[in-house]
Scaffold this motif. Structure first.
Motif: not given
Length: 239
Positions: A33-61
């Motif tokens: 489990s991961y905490l993604l701070r500010g992701i729902l308001k971030s427009k310039r960060g590396k992470l986007r909330s759209s990446l975390f739809q159910p069953l999306t296959i990711l490559e993470i660091q």
């Protein structure tokens, strides 16, 4: 410790105004489990909330401290882009159902490469095939192989399926022994491929009965498993 791994999105939960808590099943470290701070308001960060739809296959660091607390994702990108899973309404309903099943069924923070590869392979199969009417039945049955509770088929010719013990037997000896058409059809799924499973003809009532039976089976064999809330939507679609 910094890890790089493929990961499958199991669940995401809004936390405060702008944060998300996401559960990912990683190939290298099991469920985390991961905490993604500010992701729902971030427009310039590396992470986007759209990446975390159910069953999306990711490559993470990610940074894993292995202390039982929420971990941190440094980078994430889509490993394999789905073509239909999140746009086809039937497959989307299946995705929500499967993600709920996985949320309730997987709890271990340990490597299970075989389970990860099974999930990745079957999700890509679902994404690229059009006939999926029995997918959820086949998926659940095959999933039990990786969760350690696959039915014992040594007496598969017997009339009753004892859900409590996971065996076929000739007589009923507890309230979890079932028989009839749902058991007859269940046997047809055991040992078949996904392609073969899609060709099994089921009435809407029998398909619903088999699914209900399998969910009771999961409740009996997996600690803390709860019936998915999306079940009613799935039954409505396939009925």
């Amino acid at each position: 410790m910094i890890i790089t791994s493929p990961a499958i999105v199991v669940h995401s939960l809004r936390y405060s105004e702008a944060d998300l808590i996401v559960s990912l099943f990683t190939k290298t470290s099991g469920l985390r489990s991961y905490l993604l701070r500010g992701i729902l308001k971030s427009k310039r960060g590396k992470l986007r909330s759209s990446l975390f739809q159910p069953l999306t296959i990711l490559e993470i660091q990610a940074v894993h401290r292995d202390k039982g607390s929420l971990e941190r994702i440094k980078e994430a990108k889509v490993k394999t882009m789905y073509k239909t899973l999140h746009t086809d309404y039937v497959k989307s309903a299946l995705a929500f159902f499967i993600s709920e099943v996985l949320k309730n069924a997987i709890h271990e923070e340990e490597t299970n490469t075989a389970l990860f590869e099974y999930l990745e392979t079957t999700l890509l199969w679902l994404d690229t095939h059009n006939v999926v009417r029995n997918f959820h039945i086949a998926f659940l049955i095959k999933l039990t192989q990786y969760l350690g509770c696959y039915p014992d088929t040594s007496n598969i010719e017997s009339e009753y399926f004892n859900m409590l013990d996971g065996v076929f037997q000739s007589q009923s000896n507890n309230t979890y022994c079932v028989n009839g058409e749902r058991v007859v059809q269940l046997k047809r799924f055991l040992g078949t491929t996904f392609e073969e499973s899609m060709d099994i003809g089921l009435s809407k009532n029998v398909r619903s009965d088999i699914l209900a039976m399998l969910l009771v089976y999961f409740e009996l064999h997996l600690h803390g498993f709860k019936k998915p809330k999306s079940l009613s939507v799935l039954n409505e679609i396939f009925n």
